[in-house]
Design a protein around this motif. Sequence first.
Motif, PDB file in Angstrom:
ATOM      1  N   GLY A 167      -7.774 -12.701  -6.334  1.00 23.72           N
ATOM      2  CA  GLY A 167      -8.828 -13.055  -7.539  1.00 23.72           C
ATOM      3  C   GLY A 167      -8.276 -11.075  -8.607  1.00 23.72           C
ATOM      4  O   GLY A 167      -9.495 -11.160  -9.576  1.00 23.72           O
ATOM      5  N   LYS A 168      -7.338 -11.149  -8.448  1.00 22.18           N
ATOM      6  CA  LYS A 168      -7.396  -9.928  -9.570  1.00 22.18           C
ATOM      7  C   LYS A 168      -6.683  -9.830 -10.577  1.00 22.18           C
ATOM      8  O   LYS A 168      -5.307 -10.503 -10.185  1.00 22.18           O
ATOM      9  N   LYS A 169      -6.427  -8.705 -11.433  1.00 22.13           N
ATOM     10  CA  LYS A 169      -5.908  -8.529 -12.298  1.00 22.13           C
ATOM     11  C   LYS A 169      -5.095  -7.934 -12.558  1.00 22.13           C
ATOM     12  O   LYS A 169      -3.445  -8.061 -13.463  1.00 22.13           O
ATOM     13  N   TYR A 170      -5.122  -7.239 -11.809  1.00 15.77           N
ATOM     14  CA  TYR A 170      -3.676  -5.827 -12.267  1.00 15.77           C
ATOM     15  C   TYR A 170      -2.942  -5.491  -9.919  1.00 15.77           C
ATOM     16  O   TYR A 170      -3.687  -5.810  -9.574  1.00 15.77           O
ATOM     17  N   ILE A 171      -1.441  -5.387  -9.862  1.00 12.43           N
ATOM     18  CA  ILE A 171      -1.321  -4.793  -8.993  1.00 12.43           C
ATOM     19  C   ILE A 171      -0.366  -3.096  -9.305  1.00 12.43           C
ATOM     20  O   ILE A 171       0.662  -3.374 -10.396  1.00 12.43           O
ATOM     21  N   GLY A 172      -0.992  -2.328  -8.089  1.00 10.85           N
ATOM     22  CA  GLY A 172      -0.170  -1.433  -7.345  1.00 10.85           C
ATOM     23  C   GLY A 172       0.433  -1.447  -6.676  1.00 10.85           C
ATOM     24  O   GLY A 172      -0.310  -1.953  -5.873  1.00 10.85           O
ATOM     25  N   PHE A 173       1.387  -0.779  -7.070  1.00 12.56           N
ATOM     26  CA  PHE A 173       2.258  -0.390  -5.291  1.00 12.56           C
ATOM     27  C   PHE A 173       2.364   1.421  -5.142  1.00 12.56           C
ATOM     28  O   PHE A 173       2.303   2.369  -5.507  1.00 12.56           O
ATOM     29  N   ILE A 174       2.603   1.786  -3.751  1.00  9.49           N
ATOM     30  CA  ILE A 174       2.272   3.089  -3.530  1.00  9.49           C
ATOM     31  C   ILE A 174       2.590   2.692  -2.103  1.00  9.49           C
ATOM     32  O   ILE A 174       3.033   2.227  -0.985  1.00  9.49           O
ATOM     33  N   ASP A 175       3.996   3.941  -1.957  1.00 11.08           N
ATOM     34  CA  ASP A 175       4.654   3.495  -0.719  1.00 11.08           C
ATOM     35  C   ASP A 175       4.087   4.728   0.158  1.00 11.08           C
ATOM     36  O   ASP A 175       3.706   5.258  -0.065  1.00 11.08           O
ATOM     37  N   SER A 176       4.270   4.361   1.856  1.00  7.13           N
ATOM     38  CA  SER A 176       3.355   4.827   2.845  1.00  7.13           C
ATOM     39  C   SER A 176       3.669   5.981   3.397  1.00  7.13           C
ATOM     40  O   SER A 176       3.748   6.273   4.722  1.00  7.13           O
ATOM     41  N   ASP A 177       4.931   6.768   3.082  1.00  3.84           N
ATOM     42  CA  ASP A 177       5.302   7.491   3.785  1.00  3.84           C
ATOM     43  C   ASP A 177       4.866   8.781   2.962  1.00  3.84           C
ATOM     44  O   ASP A 177       5.560  10.237   2.953  1.00  3.84           O
ATOM     45  N   ASN A 178       3.778   8.835   2.250  1.00  2.44           N
ATOM     46  CA  ASN A 178       3.233   9.701   0.970  1.00  2.44           C
ATOM     47  C   ASN A 178       2.193  11.081   1.934  1.00  2.44           C
ATOM     48  O   ASN A 178       2.150  10.197   2.277  1.00  2.44           O
ATOM     49  N   TYR A 179       2.854  11.970   1.746  1.00  2.00           N
ATOM     50  CA  TYR A 179       2.599  13.099   2.675  1.00  2.00           C
ATOM     51  C   TYR A 179       1.048  12.931   1.903  1.00  2.00           C
ATOM     52  O   TYR A 179       0.416  14.693   2.624  1.00  2.00           O
ATOM     53  N   PHE A 180       0.221  13.753   0.862  1.00  3.45           N
ATOM     54  CA  PHE A 180      -0.409  13.661  -0.205  1.00  3.45           C
ATOM     55  C   PHE A 180      -1.595  13.081  -0.676  1.00  3.45           C
ATOM     56  O   PHE A 180      -1.308  11.863  -1.562  1.00  3.45           O
ATOM     57  N   PRO A 181      -2.784  12.327  -0.036  1.00  2.00           N
ATOM     58  CA  PRO A 181      -3.098  11.876  -0.201  1.00  2.00           C
ATOM     59  C   PRO A 181      -4.479  11.921  -1.829  1.00  2.00           C
ATOM     60  O   PRO A 181      -4.232  11.283  -2.490  1.00  2.00           O
ATOM     61  N   GLY A 182      -3.757  13.472  -2.286  1.00  6.52           N
ATOM     62  CA  GLY A 182      -4.195  13.575  -3.894  1.00  6.52           C
ATOM     63  C   GLY A 182      -3.406  13.622  -4.148  1.00  6.52           C
ATOM     64  O   GLY A 182      -3.609  12.780  -5.706  1.00  6.52           O
ATOM     65  N   ALA A 183      -1.945  13.274  -3.629  1.00  6.67           N
ATOM     66  CA  ALA A 183      -1.537  12.635  -4.926  1.00  6.67           C
ATOM     67  C   ALA A 183      -1.484  11.071  -4.805  1.00  6.67           C
ATOM     68  O   ALA A 183      -1.061  10.298  -5.483  1.00  6.67           O
ATOM     69  N   VAL A 184      -1.591  10.026  -3.790  1.00  9.26           N
ATOM     70  CA  VAL A 184      -1.944   8.934  -3.871  1.00  9.26           C
ATOM     71  C   VAL A 184      -3.340   8.878  -5.003  1.00  9.26           C
ATOM     72  O   VAL A 184      -3.223   7.821  -5.558  1.00  9.26           O
ATOM     73  N   TYR A 185      -3.826   9.496  -4.456  1.00  7.45           N
ATOM     74  CA  TYR A 185      -5.726   9.416  -5.829  1.00  7.45           C
ATOM     75  C   TYR A 185      -4.948   8.722  -6.872  1.00  7.45           C
ATOM     76  O   TYR A 185      -5.393   8.577  -7.958  1.00  7.45           O
ATOM     77  N   GLU A 186      -4.377  10.146  -7.611  1.00  8.37           N
ATOM     78  CA  GLU A 186      -4.020  10.419  -8.648  1.00  8.37           C
ATOM     79  C   GLU A 186      -2.954   9.562  -8.952  1.00  8.37           C
ATOM     80  O   GLU A 186      -2.972   8.785 -10.723  1.00  8.37           O
ATOM     81  N   TYR A 187      -1.791   8.996  -8.253  1.00  4.20           N
ATOM     82  CA  TYR A 187      -0.995   7.498  -9.194  1.00  4.20           C
ATOM     83  C   TYR A 187      -2.066   6.307  -9.431  1.00  4.20           C
ATOM     84  O   TYR A 187      -1.954   6.005 -10.392  1.00  4.20           O
TER      85      TYR A 187
END
Length: 435
Positions: A167-187
């Motif tokens: 039931g979502k309106k948007y979809i985003g993708f994040i690779d699972s091998d990212n070492y920085f949680p802060g970068a994930v949050y920013e993306y």
Amino acid sequence: MRIEIPREVERFGPIKFHDVQKVWELDAGLKHTKNEPKEKERRVITRVAYESIQAVQEEMAIVVPIKDEKIKLLEGVLAGIPHHCQVIIVSNSKRTPVDRFKIEKDALEHIAKFMKKEIFIVHQKDPKLAEACKNAGYPHILDDNGLVRNGKAEGMILSTILAYLSGKKYIGFIDSDNYFPGAVYEYVQEYSAALYAAKSKYAMVRIAWHSKPKIVESNLFFAKRGRASEHTNKILNSLVSSYTGYGTEIIKTGNAGEHAMSLDLAMNIDYSSGYSIEPYHYINVLERFGGIVGSPQPEIMKQGVEFYQIESRNPHLHEVKGEEHVKSMSREAMESIYHSPICPDHLKEEIHQDLISRGLITEGEEVPNTLRYYPALTKVNMLKFKDTLKKTAYAEYLKADLKDYKYINGRNGLMREKVVTTDHLPEKHEKLEVK
């Protein structure tokens, strides 16, 4: 978030390519009348309040494809995803001799107790998912054994269907091998800011990494662009220039693995296999909606498609996959452009020479044609897909209200198969000679 408006916009028929935007403030505070007098007011700097970003994230699914990654890495990625997003993990990890998928599920159950966010995990080779694809009229991603094919692209296609059924309106993708949680949050914040600002409901946002840290002679060196990306961007820009007659460098995210889009767009584009899936987003949107050849969906052309590109503030540090990974990614990206029906002959020659010069093919060898192409997901009968999964462990997350859903069977199949002439191809532009 406080973010600058795009400095340049390249228009290609109803498609808008926005230039890379710079982030000035990752958190611009709450929404106040004094600070944000008008909704989506456009200035040189746009302020997107926390509540506006949250509203987008409540309607967003974040997909994390995973294959035999370290559990600690996955835990860090999940920690960085904002709380309001639905998280879908699509695993293609080994089941034997050690059942890596079972380890991931156990770890996820433990993590979820502390995070209290909506997360579910599926395995790409789950026979039930394959059965759902078959029942729903989308056998295109199944292999000879009747299971979903291996590959990142096939996992992303599955996750797009699951996001729609959530039931979502948007979809985003994040690779699972990212070492920085802060970068994930920013993306994810940047995904949300761009999709909030989008004027069309057919929109995509792609992340241009600020830098990729590498150790050079015992020092950290922050490389600005990836090796494969430079070549992909150059060829994509040359393709746009071939039709407009004006040189451009507008596309800077040809290989962007970190990207998000509206599900309205995600459901109405074709897909390619392997690492070519990200650059093929650009190619297929040009094929379907660029006005080069007849569009199967004139209603989308009327509203237009928007591409946003945002430069992140965090450096991007991920697992090193080796030289062969980079070569494969670059070769497949070039292949998807070369074999497109909108690629003119002079650009094909440029791609051919580029692959030879980089040692990706040998002198005299033709550009490979190994990719598979999958039709738009409007071909999926969502009612049948959902019904097949009604007894799975994650069925509770598939909350989409389908009472008004109408199955249209994709109408036209693969766009590339509809182009039978070369009359639309541009001539090579002659270079001006200065005397």
